[in-house]
Design a protein around this motif. Structure first.
Motif, PDB file in Angstrom:
ATOM      1  N   LYS A 119      36.389 -12.445   9.295  1.00 22.16           N
ATOM      2  CA  LYS A 119      36.731 -11.894  10.615  1.00 22.16           C
ATOM      3  C   LYS A 119      37.750 -12.799  11.306  1.00 22.16           C
ATOM      4  N   GLN A 120      37.698 -14.105  10.970  1.00 23.25           N
ATOM      5  CA  GLN A 120      38.630 -15.080  11.544  1.00 23.25           C
ATOM      6  C   GLN A 120      38.808 -16.214  10.540  1.00 23.25           C
ATOM      7  N   GLY A 121      40.063 -16.583  10.290  1.00 21.84           N
ATOM      8  CA  GLY A 121      40.382 -17.656   9.344  1.00 21.84           C
ATOM      9  C   GLY A 121      40.172 -19.015   9.940  1.00 21.84           C
ATOM     10  N   PRO A 122      40.439 -19.994   9.130  1.00 25.55           N
ATOM     11  CA  PRO A 122      41.406 -20.058   8.042  1.00 25.55           C
ATOM     12  C   PRO A 122      40.933 -19.509   6.690  1.00 25.55           C
ATOM     13  N   ALA A 123      39.646 -19.239   6.488  1.00 28.28           N
ATOM     14  CA  ALA A 123      39.202 -18.671   5.205  1.00 28.28           C
ATOM     15  C   ALA A 123      39.947 -17.355   4.961  1.00 28.28           C
ATOM     16  N   THR A 124      40.247 -17.082   3.691  1.00 33.84           N
ATOM     17  CA  THR A 124      40.924 -15.841   3.336  1.00 33.84           C
ATOM     18  C   THR A 124      40.070 -14.977   2.405  1.00 33.84           C
ATOM     19  N   GLN A 125      39.008 -15.547   1.857  1.00 33.84           N
ATOM     20  CA  GLN A 125      38.122 -14.829   0.936  1.00 33.84           C
ATOM     21  C   GLN A 125      36.761 -14.603   1.592  1.00 33.84           C
TER      22      GLN A 125
END
Length: 142
Positions: A119-125
């Motif tokens: 829903k919110q990064g910095p994660a992309t996976q």
């Protein structure tokens, strides 16, 4: 020939290098075996040892079981989901579940409690899903 370049000195040097390579190979094999055992242990411990009480997982929220690296959520009444508690950004254990998201305190990533999607990064996976079984004893995750 001088002592530094004698046949005996060359054979001795070759023996030392060969021995060092053999020891290095043994160490590498030992590390590989230790890593494999660690991975097997992690897989075995990925299942919850005991059922988690349904009452401890709030509707619209969830519960982080940091020691077992699992997060259980209940997006809607009676609908339980489970995900790895390891953030896909840099491997931190997520901190909590609130506001409809699973939250990582390390860098601010947030994941949807129903899908594990970012829903919110910095994660992309997304957070990988786990299998949930709901019984009269509680919630079990594998």
């Amino acid at each position: 020939m001088s002592d530094c370049c004698s046949r005996r000195a060359l054979l001795h040097s070759a023996g030392v290098v060969g021995g060092a390579l053999a020891l290095s190979a043994c160490g590498a094999a030992e590390n590989t075996a230790r890593d494999a055992a660690s991975s097997a242990g992690a897989a075995a411990s990925s299942a919850l040892k005991d059922a988690v009480s349904k009452a401890t997982v709030p509707v619209g929220g969830g519960k982080v079981l940091a020691d077992q690296k699992v997060v259980i959520t209940q997006p809607t009444q009676g609908d339980f989901k489970a995900f790895t508690a390891v953030c896909t950004h840099q491997g931190c254990i997520v901190a909590d579940v609130s506001g409809g998201t699973i939250n990582c305190a390390c860098h601010g990533s947030k994941f949807d409690i129903a899908t594990g999607e970012v829903k919110q990064g910095p994660a992309t996976q997304p957070l990988p899903r786990k299998t949930v079984s709901v019984t009269t004893d509680g919630i079990k995750v594998t």
